[in-house]
Design a protein around this motif. Structure first.
Motif, short mmCIF file in Angstrom:
data_model
loop_
_atom_site.label_atom_id
_atom_site.label_comp_id
_atom_site.label_asym_id
_atom_site.label_seq_id
_atom_site.Cartn_x
_atom_site.Cartn_y
_atom_site.Cartn_z
N GLY A 126 0.82 -1.21 0.00
CA GLY A 126 0.00 0.00 0.00
C GLY A 126 0.85 1.26 0.00
O GLY A 126 0.57 2.21 -0.73
N PHE A 127 1.90 1.27 0.80
CA PHE A 127 2.79 2.43 0.82
C PHE A 127 3.56 2.56 -0.49
O PHE A 127 3.80 3.68 -0.95
CB PHE A 127 3.76 2.35 2.01
CG PHE A 127 3.21 2.93 3.27
CD1 PHE A 127 3.11 4.30 3.43
CD2 PHE A 127 2.77 2.11 4.29
CE1 PHE A 127 2.60 4.84 4.59
CE2 PHE A 127 2.26 2.64 5.46
CZ PHE A 127 2.16 4.01 5.61
N ILE A 128 3.95 1.45 -1.08
CA ILE A 128 4.65 1.51 -2.36
C ILE A 128 3.75 2.08 -3.44
O ILE A 128 4.17 2.87 -4.29
CB ILE A 128 5.20 0.12 -2.74
CG1 ILE A 128 6.36 -0.24 -1.83
CG2 ILE A 128 5.64 0.08 -4.20
CD1 ILE A 128 6.86 -1.65 -1.97
N ALA A 129 2.47 1.71 -3.40
CA ALA A 129 1.53 2.25 -4.38
C ALA A 129 1.30 3.74 -4.18
O ALA A 129 0.84 4.43 -5.10
CB ALA A 129 0.20 1.49 -4.29
N MET A 130 1.61 4.28 -3.00
CA MET A 130 1.41 5.70 -2.72
C MET A 130 2.55 6.58 -3.22
O MET A 130 2.43 7.80 -3.18
CB MET A 130 1.27 5.90 -1.20
CG MET A 130 0.03 5.30 -0.63
SD MET A 130 -1.46 5.98 -1.33
CE MET A 130 -1.27 7.67 -0.93
N ILE A 131 3.63 6.01 -3.67
CA ILE A 131 4.78 6.81 -4.10
C ILE A 131 4.42 7.80 -5.21
O ILE A 131 4.78 8.98 -5.11
CB ILE A 131 5.97 5.90 -4.47
CG1 ILE A 131 6.53 5.24 -3.22
CG2 ILE A 131 7.07 6.69 -5.18
CD1 ILE A 131 7.58 4.19 -3.48
N PRO A 132 3.70 7.43 -6.26
CA PRO A 132 3.36 8.43 -7.27
C PRO A 132 2.48 9.56 -6.74
O PRO A 132 2.67 10.72 -7.11
CB PRO A 132 2.61 7.63 -8.34
CG PRO A 132 3.00 6.22 -8.13
CD PRO A 132 3.29 6.09 -6.68
N VAL A 133 1.56 9.24 -5.83
CA VAL A 133 0.70 10.27 -5.25
C VAL A 133 1.56 11.23 -4.41
O VAL A 133 1.36 12.45 -4.44
CB VAL A 133 -0.41 9.63 -4.40
CG1 VAL A 133 -1.23 10.68 -3.67
CG2 VAL A 133 -1.29 8.76 -5.26
N THR A 134 2.51 10.68 -3.69
CA THR A 134 3.41 11.51 -2.89
C THR A 134 4.24 12.43 -3.77
O THR A 134 4.45 13.61 -3.44
CB THR A 134 4.33 10.61 -2.05
OG1 THR A 134 3.53 9.73 -1.27
CG2 THR A 134 5.20 11.44 -1.13
N MET A 135 4.69 11.92 -4.90
CA MET A 135 5.50 12.75 -5.81
C MET A 135 4.66 13.89 -6.39
O MET A 135 5.14 15.02 -6.49
CB MET A 135 6.08 11.89 -6.93
CG MET A 135 7.07 10.85 -6.45
SD MET A 135 8.46 11.55 -5.57
CE MET A 135 9.25 12.45 -6.86
N VAL A 136 3.42 13.62 -6.75
CA VAL A 136 2.55 14.68 -7.28
C VAL A 136 2.34 15.76 -6.22
O VAL A 136 2.42 16.95 -6.50
CB VAL A 136 1.20 14.09 -7.75
CG1 VAL A 136 0.19 15.19 -8.01
CG2 VAL A 136 1.40 13.24 -8.99
N GLY A 137 2.09 15.35 -4.98
CA GLY A 137 1.91 16.31 -3.90
C GLY A 137 3.17 17.11 -3.62
O GLY A 137 3.10 18.31 -3.32
N ALA A 138 4.32 16.46 -3.72
CA ALA A 138 5.57 17.18 -3.51
C ALA A 138 5.80 18.23 -4.59
O ALA A 138 6.23 19.35 -4.29
CB ALA A 138 6.74 16.19 -3.47
N PHE A 139 5.50 17.89 -5.84
CA PHE A 139 5.64 18.88 -6.91
C PHE A 139 4.64 20.01 -6.75
O PHE A 139 4.97 21.17 -7.00
CB PHE A 139 5.50 18.23 -8.29
CG PHE A 139 6.71 17.48 -8.72
CD1 PHE A 139 7.94 18.11 -8.82
CD2 PHE A 139 6.63 16.13 -9.03
CE1 PHE A 139 9.07 17.42 -9.21
CE2 PHE A 139 7.75 15.43 -9.42
CZ PHE A 139 8.98 16.07 -9.51
#
Length: 107
Positions: free
Chosen positions: A31-44
């Protein structure tokens, strides 16, 4: 150094492999691995809105395009990092359902 490696291989690796193969912990990890793209979008989005350069911040505050860019960065943040707990709950439930070979979308 070799003695430390042998100790770790003898005592810690079996424990780590048992913990690593536990179904619920694997679902949380996935679940956390699947969240990596969402985290990157939020960081940008956060970077777009809060880049610490005075001319850039002035442009965001004083121009129409800058205000739209700032709004875009805020929207990206709200749509990703602010909603991350909901995305994580769905992602972990999906991963756990898949580990039970059930329909992940119904989880």
């Amino acid at each position: 150094m070799e003695a430390l490696m042998n100790f770790m291989e003898r005592h810690l690796v079996p424990i780590a492999s048992k913990v690593g193969s536990q179904r619920h912990l694997v679902a949380i990890r996935d679940g956390f691995i699947a969240m990596i793209p969402v985290t990157m979008v939020g960081a940008f989005g956060s970077l777009i809105k809060n880049l610490p350069l005075k001319p850039y911040q002035d442009m965001l505050a004083n121009t129409t395009v800058g205000q739209q860019i700032s709004a875009l960065g805020g929207d990206l943040w709200w749509g990703s990092l602010a909603m991350m707990s909901l995305f994580l709950a769905v992602s972990v439930a999906y991963s756990l359902a898949k580990s039970y070979e059930a329909n992940g979308l119904q989880a």
